[in-house]
Scaffold this motif. Structure first.
Motif, PDB file in Angstrom:
ATOM      1  N   ARG A 314       0.831  -1.210   0.000  1.00  0.00           N
ATOM      2  CA  ARG A 314       0.000   0.000   0.000  1.00  0.00           C
ATOM      3  C   ARG A 314       0.860   1.252   0.000  1.00  0.00           C
ATOM      4  NH1 ARG A 314      -5.320  -0.863   1.719  1.00  0.00           N
ATOM      5  NH2 ARG A 314      -5.570   1.276   0.953  1.00  0.00           N
ATOM      6  N   ARG A 315       0.330   2.302  -0.636  1.00  0.00           N
ATOM      7  CA  ARG A 315       0.965   3.617  -0.652  1.00  0.00           C
ATOM      8  C   ARG A 315      -0.021   4.625  -0.064  1.00  0.00           C
ATOM      9  NH1 ARG A 315       4.983   4.357  -4.674  1.00  0.00           N
ATOM     10  NH2 ARG A 315       4.096   6.377  -5.272  1.00  0.00           N
ATOM     11  N   TRP A 316       0.460   5.375   0.874  1.00  0.00           N
ATOM     12  CA  TRP A 316      -0.390   6.372   1.541  1.00  0.00           C
ATOM     13  C   TRP A 316       0.168   7.759   1.236  1.00  0.00           C
ATOM     14  CZ3 TRP A 316      -4.498   3.906   3.380  1.00  0.00           C
ATOM     15  CH2 TRP A 316      -4.359   2.566   3.744  1.00  0.00           C
ATOM     16  N   ARG A 317      -0.715   8.628   0.751  1.00  0.00           N
ATOM     17  CA  ARG A 317      -0.288   9.947   0.274  1.00  0.00           C
ATOM     18  C   ARG A 317      -0.899  11.053   1.140  1.00  0.00           C
ATOM     19  NH1 ARG A 317      -2.102  13.826  -3.363  1.00  0.00           N
ATOM     20  NH2 ARG A 317      -0.508  14.770  -4.720  1.00  0.00           N
ATOM     21  N   VAL A 318      -0.008  11.881   1.721  1.00  0.00           N
ATOM     22  CA  VAL A 318      -0.468  13.059   2.467  1.00  0.00           C
ATOM     23  C   VAL A 318      -0.209  14.273   1.582  1.00  0.00           C
ATOM     24  CG1 VAL A 318      -0.258  14.415   4.584  1.00  0.00           C
ATOM     25  CG2 VAL A 318       0.176  11.948   4.640  1.00  0.00           C
ATOM     26  N   PRO A 319      -1.259  14.940   1.099  1.00  0.00           N
ATOM     27  CA  PRO A 319      -1.068  16.035   0.139  1.00  0.00           C
ATOM     28  C   PRO A 319      -0.372  17.242   0.757  1.00  0.00           C
ATOM     29  CG  PRO A 319      -3.371  15.882   0.809  1.00  0.00           C
ATOM     30  CD  PRO A 319      -2.682  14.677   1.381  1.00  0.00           C
ATOM     31  N   ALA A 320       0.193  18.091  -0.105  1.00  0.00           N
ATOM     32  CA  ALA A 320       0.967  19.249   0.347  1.00  0.00           C
ATOM     33  C   ALA A 320       0.123  20.211   1.177  1.00  0.00           C
ATOM     34  CB  ALA A 320       1.575  19.965  -0.856  1.00  0.00           C
ATOM     35  N   TYR A 321      -1.166  20.403   0.766  1.00  0.00           N
ATOM     36  CA  TYR A 321      -1.992  21.362   1.513  1.00  0.00           C
ATOM     37  C   TYR A 321      -2.234  20.886   2.951  1.00  0.00           C
ATOM     38  CZ  TYR A 321      -6.104  18.334   0.950  1.00  0.00           C
ATOM     39  OH  TYR A 321      -6.983  17.290   1.013  1.00  0.00           O
ATOM     40  N   GLU A 322      -2.349  19.552   3.136  1.00  0.00           N
ATOM     41  CA  GLU A 322      -2.556  19.022   4.485  1.00  0.00           C
ATOM     42  C   GLU A 322      -1.268  19.152   5.308  1.00  0.00           C
ATOM     43  OE1 GLU A 322      -4.288  14.996   6.712  1.00  0.00           O
ATOM     44  OE2 GLU A 322      -4.391  15.183   4.525  1.00  0.00           O
ATOM     45  N   LEU A 323      -0.133  18.920   4.680  1.00  0.00           N
ATOM     46  CA  LEU A 323       1.145  19.124   5.363  1.00  0.00           C
ATOM     47  C   LEU A 323       1.309  20.585   5.766  1.00  0.00           C
ATOM     48  CD1 LEU A 323       3.531  17.012   3.079  1.00  0.00           C
ATOM     49  CD2 LEU A 323       2.726  16.402   5.367  1.00  0.00           C
ATOM     50  N   GLU A 324       0.900  21.503   4.874  1.00  0.00           N
ATOM     51  CA  GLU A 324       1.001  22.932   5.181  1.00  0.00           C
ATOM     52  C   GLU A 324       0.156  23.280   6.403  1.00  0.00           C
ATOM     53  OE1 GLU A 324      -0.162  27.217   3.192  1.00  0.00           O
ATOM     54  OE2 GLU A 324       0.447  25.571   1.864  1.00  0.00           O
ATOM     55  N   ASP A 325      -1.041  22.699   6.486  1.00  0.00           N
ATOM     56  CA  ASP A 325      -1.902  22.947   7.649  1.00  0.00           C
ATOM     57  C   ASP A 325      -1.230  22.476   8.943  1.00  0.00           C
ATOM     58  OD1 ASP A 325      -3.849  24.054   6.070  1.00  0.00           O
ATOM     59  OD2 ASP A 325      -5.093  22.235   5.971  1.00  0.00           O
ATOM     60  N   ILE A 326      -0.571  21.316   8.874  1.00  0.00           N
ATOM     61  CA  ILE A 326       0.116  20.779  10.057  1.00  0.00           C
ATOM     62  C   ILE A 326       1.238  21.720  10.481  1.00  0.00           C
ATOM     63  CG2 ILE A 326       1.581  18.912  10.905  1.00  0.00           C
ATOM     64  CD1 ILE A 326      -0.012  17.000   9.069  1.00  0.00           C
ATOM     65  N   VAL A 327       2.041  22.175   9.511  1.00  0.00           N
ATOM     66  CA  VAL A 327       3.161  23.067   9.822  1.00  0.00           C
ATOM     67  C   VAL A 327       2.652  24.387  10.384  1.00  0.00           C
ATOM     68  CG1 VAL A 327       5.073  24.384   8.824  1.00  0.00           C
ATOM     69  CG2 VAL A 327       4.707  22.002   8.154  1.00  0.00           C
ATOM     70  N   ARG A 328       1.615  24.957   9.773  1.00  0.00           N
ATOM     71  CA  ARG A 328       1.078  26.234  10.258  1.00  0.00           C
ATOM     72  C   ARG A 328       0.532  26.093  11.680  1.00  0.00           C
ATOM     73  NH1 ARG A 328       0.867  30.290   6.663  1.00  0.00           N
ATOM     74  NH2 ARG A 328       0.899  29.801   4.414  1.00  0.00           N
ATOM     75  N   GLU A 329      -0.103  24.969  11.949  1.00  0.00           N
ATOM     76  CA  GLU A 329      -0.646  24.757  13.299  1.00  0.00           C
ATOM     77  C   GLU A 329       0.476  24.718  14.335  1.00  0.00           C
ATOM     78  OE1 GLU A 329      -2.892  21.453  16.082  1.00  0.00           O
ATOM     79  OE2 GLU A 329      -2.345  20.946  14.010  1.00  0.00           O
ATOM     80  N   LEU A 330       1.565  24.039  14.010  1.00  0.00           N
ATOM     81  CA  LEU A 330       2.698  23.977  14.936  1.00  0.00           C
ATOM     82  C   LEU A 330       3.315  25.362  15.133  1.00  0.00           C
ATOM     83  CD1 LEU A 330       4.415  20.655  13.792  1.00  0.00           C
ATOM     84  CD2 LEU A 330       3.278  21.080  15.983  1.00  0.00           C
ATOM     85  N   LEU A 331       3.413  26.145  14.070  1.00  0.00           N
ATOM     86  CA  LEU A 331       3.942  27.502  14.192  1.00  0.00           C
ATOM     87  C   LEU A 331       3.034  28.372  15.060  1.00  0.00           C
ATOM     88  CD1 LEU A 331       5.143  28.134  10.512  1.00  0.00           C
ATOM     89  CD2 LEU A 331       6.597  27.945  12.543  1.00  0.00           C
ATOM     90  N   ASP A 332       1.723  28.220  14.876  1.00  0.00           N
ATOM     91  CA  ASP A 332       0.764  29.034  15.639  1.00  0.00           C
ATOM     92  C   ASP A 332       0.760  28.681  17.121  1.00  0.00           C
ATOM     93  OD1 ASP A 332       0.045  30.321  13.332  1.00  0.00           O
ATOM     94  OD2 ASP A 332      -1.775  29.130  12.981  1.00  0.00           O
ATOM     95  N   ARG A 333       1.128  27.438  17.443  1.00  0.00           N
ATOM     96  CA  ARG A 333       1.130  27.027  18.855  1.00  0.00           C
ATOM     97  C   ARG A 333       2.278  27.658  19.634  1.00  0.00           C
ATOM     98  NH1 ARG A 333       1.026  20.874  19.861  1.00  0.00           N
ATOM     99  NH2 ARG A 333       1.053  21.675  21.995  1.00  0.00           N
ATOM    100  N   ASP A 334       3.260  28.192  18.941  1.00  0.00           N
ATOM    101  CA  ASP A 334       4.370  28.925  19.567  1.00  0.00           C
ATOM    102  C   ASP A 334       5.125  28.066  20.586  1.00  0.00           C
ATOM    103  OD1 ASP A 334       5.940  31.199  19.747  1.00  0.00           O
ATOM    104  OD2 ASP A 334       4.849  31.960  21.482  1.00  0.00           O
ATOM    105  N   ILE A 335       5.327  26.802  20.273  1.00  0.00           N
ATOM    106  CA  ILE A 335       6.131  25.949  21.146  1.00  0.00           C
ATOM    107  C   ILE A 335       7.593  26.011  20.684  1.00  0.00           C
ATOM    108  CG2 ILE A 335       4.231  24.426  21.751  1.00  0.00           C
ATOM    109  CD1 ILE A 335       5.194  22.450  19.668  1.00  0.00           C
ATOM    110  N   ARG A 336       8.495  25.453  21.478  1.00  0.00           N
ATOM    111  CA  ARG A 336       9.909  25.491  21.140  1.00  0.00           C
ATOM    112  C   ARG A 336      10.157  24.871  19.758  1.00  0.00           C
ATOM    113  NH1 ARG A 336       9.715  27.809  25.486  1.00  0.00           N
ATOM    114  NH2 ARG A 336      11.430  28.126  26.951  1.00  0.00           N
ATOM    115  N   TYR A 337      11.147  25.428  19.071  1.00  0.00           N
ATOM    116  CA  TYR A 337      11.476  24.968  17.719  1.00  0.00           C
ATOM    117  C   TYR A 337      11.752  23.478  17.705  1.00  0.00           C
ATOM    118  CZ  TYR A 337      13.911  24.899  13.174  1.00  0.00           C
ATOM    119  OH  TYR A 337      14.293  24.625  11.882  1.00  0.00           O
TER     120      TYR A 337
END
Length: 680
Positions: A314-337
């Protein structure tokens, strides 16, 4: 041989002897403990053995240190005021608790609640005390006592002679505790709670350092289990100062407190270089924290490609827009780098697991961990949220003008950027000539990546000399704990010296801290502090001058001289007195004075070296005089002390420090005209 009933001094000596015997028995009981049958393994045995060793050290009986220094006779049993038939009790107050073989107290720890009236009771508020007795000692033996009948309205209040003698007693060797002489306003700070941060503004000789150290001792007594878990730390300005104060807490039975300088705390790299004043001021500015943050998070890039995870067929694909949402959420949480970077692969793996569940599979946590370790996920994380080395980040900022300009835009102007850029970029972290201010920047970057461990309580002494970035470095060490901040704005001798305590406390992360001011001078004689206070309108116009409470005005002389031989003569005169003598001079004058002392056959020490009865003179560069004290001081060439600093205000502050190191007497020698500010 029985003690005569009419000889109070003999009775007190007998109690001292019995108390020493009881302390020896307590120590022997600990030494005799057999732990062979109570430890499950060798690790537990080692830990317990170390604890026993520390306990034995804490129970040491120091022959020259009085086991108790006071006595309280209560009118009623403590807590039973006004109760019918409640008899008063007698308590001996000392540096540690001592009990007899039945467990009954023979000496009460000065930190215990029942001891508090020894420091705070007065004729106006006797606190149920009938009598307060102070003891005078000579080499550990009781030689005198003095009584105050606080509840007797017929007896007038008077100054304690023994208290004055203890304050003015000559000193040889390191700083000693003030546990026998703590004053009510000092005691209030010492016993303030663990949850609050306290800032103590105190002029020379007000006892602020001693108050801070005794507060640590009190907090360890009142919150021992909590602070044993979280830790305590005393931060001083330099190694000489830490060596000078290092015996205070052990004398009070506290052996586990760490000591460090700010440079020790931020010692991520080897210091090989220095900054000029302009660069150091900019690097120490709190705005650099914003520049560092920008530069760090500039490494994060939003994904433009999907992640494809292959598991079996099986191949599982996480699209770029969903990855972008994950990254933006982590940035917005303002936790340590670093924490966000560690969370990112798990978030991507979770997105894959959601797809698996939708397709009818039942993956568990092990599957999620396996997906998070998948090479495709690792590659995506490396591209989107790369690992950053804090020292390399600072190295690039200080070496790459373009990189600095991008991330300092709107924060630092062009001149400020030029001031901190290295004229010759370093090739590597190891070869770079890091300055103390650079190390603080690396510490800031390190904390942006991974949270700094917080202690339970931190004492910061001589705080007025810290930069905003240094305050942030200290504040990181007590984010979940509290602090005691000690300093004197008039003694700030760095170009970035603290302008106000409120500003400093904000940088520390403790804006709601209580600020207390000590203005009663116990150490510096009246004539000396009056002379030094002539400088206050020019160096710190808003501060209240210290008012000496010393009955002895002290020796004070301003003496014109013709050269180094006359300075040596002034030292020789003061060495005829008991106690220590310090020769303080502008740093540039120290080599000449060193040669003159050697030629005259007068032995001397450097700052931080322990004086002895045979060698009681210390030659002190003015830059290292802060926090130190000597019975007598010869201050060489005030004009040279002022001229040795980059600007006049800093020079006058350095002079103020040098003038206020004497406990019993000061001789000012000069060939050049005195600074006009001293002639007012």
């Amino acid at each position: 041989m029985s003690t005569p009933v009419d000889d109070p001094l003999a009775r007190e000596r007998s109690h001292l002897s019995s108390s020493r015997s009881a302390l020896r028995a307590m120590r022997e009981d600990v030494e005799a403990l057999d732990i062979s049958d109570v430890t499950a393994n060798w690790v537990n045995a080692e830990v317990l053995a170390r604890q026993i060793e520390q306990r034995v050290k804490a129970l040491a009986d120091l022959s020259d240190t009085p086991l108790f220094f006071g006595r309280l006779d209560y009118l009623h049993a403590p807590g039973a005021e006004g109760a019918e038939g409640a008899e008063g009790e007698r308590f001996y107050i000392g540096r540690r608790h001592v009990h007899d073989h039945d467990g009954d107290p023979m000496v009460i720890d000065w930190r215990a609640p029942v001891s508090q009236p020894f420091y705070r009771a007065s004729k106006k508020d006797p606190m149920d005390i009938a009598l307060r007795r102070r003891f005078g000692y000579t080499r550990g033996d009781i030689t005198a006592y003095e009584d105050e009948h606080l509840s007797d309205p017929a007896e007038a209040a008077r100054t304690s002679k023994l208290l004055q003698q203890e304050i003015e007693r000559p000193r040889v060797g390191p700083m000693r505790d003030i546990v026998a002489t703590i004053q009510p306003e000092q005691d209030e700070i010492v016993r303030s709670g663990l949850s609050g941060t306290v800032c103590v503004q105190g002029g020379p000789g007000t006892g602020k350092t001693a108050v801070g150290l005794h507060r640590v001792a009190y907090l360890l007594y009142a919150h021992r289990e909590r602070l044993a878990r979280t830790g305590t730390l005393v931060i001083g300005p330099n190694r000489s100062f830490l060596h000078y104060i290092e015996q205070v807490l052990p004398a009070l039975g506290e052996l586990a407190v760490q000591q460090a300088t700010v440079d020790d705390l931020v010692g991520h790299v080897e210091i090989k270089g220095t900054d000029d004043a302009t660069a150091a001021v900019v690097k120490g500015d709190a705005r650099l924290a914003r520049v560092l943050r920008r530069a760090l998070y500039a490494h994060v890039t939003l994904p433009t490609e999907p992640v494809v995870v292959v598991r079996g067929s099986r191949r599982w694909r996480v699209p770029a827009y969903e990855l972008e949402d994950i990254v933006r959420e982590l940035l917005d949480r303002d936790i340590r780098y670093g924490a966000a970077r560690e969370a990112l692969p798990q978030r991507i793996a979770h997105a894959v697991l959601v797809q698996m569940e939708r397709s009818g599979e039942a993956p568990d946590d092990r599957v999620q961990d396996a997906v998070a370790r998948n090479s495709a996920v690792k590659a995506a994380v490396k591209a989107v949220w790369p690992a950053v080395d804090p020292a390399k980040l600072v190295l690039r900022l200080l070496s790459d003008a373009e990189f600095l300009a991008v991330h300092a835009e709107g924060i630092l102007d062009e001149d400020e950027q030029k001031a901190i850029l290295w004229p010759k970029p370093a090739r590597s972290v190891k070869s770079a000539r890091w300055s103390p201010a650079d190390a603080v920047l690396i510490d800031e970057a390190t904390d942006l990546i991974q949270r700094t461990h917080s202690l339970g309580h931190v004492v910061l002494d001589e705080a007025q000399d810290l930069s905003p970035m240094q305050y942030r470095a200290v504040g990181r060490r007590c984010t979940t704990g509290s602090a005691t901040i000690l300093g004197d704005l008039a003694q700030g001798t760095t170009p970035w010296a603290t302008r106000s305590w409120q500003e400093a406390l904000t940088h520390l992360g403790k804006p709601d801290a209580l600020v207390e001011e000590l203005t009663a001078g116990f150490r510096v004689p009246t004539d000396v502090i009056t002379y030094a206070s002539r400088l206050l309108p020019h160096i710190a116009p808003g501060l209240t001058p210290v008012a000496s409470i010393r009955e002895n005005p002290g020796h004070f002389e301003v003496r014109p001289v013709s050269g180094e031989k006359d300075v040596v003569g002034a030292c020789r005169e003061l060495l005829r007195h008991e106690g220590s003598t310090g020769l303080i001079a502008a740093d540039a004058r120290v080599p000449e004075l060193s040669r003159a002392l050697t030629e005259a056959g007068i032995p001397y020490l450097g700052p931080g070296e322990e004086t002895t009865q045979d060698t009681r003179l210390t030659l002190v560069p003015a830059s290292l005089a802060k926090g130190l004290e000597y019975d007598y001081v010869v201050l060489d060439e005030p004009r040279a002390v002022v001229d040795g600093e980059p600007d006049e205000r800093t020079g006058l502050r350095r002079l103020y420090v040098a003038l206020t190191r004497a406990v019993s007497g000061l001789t000012v020698t000069h060939t050049a005209p005195l600074p006009p500010q001293l002639l007012a």
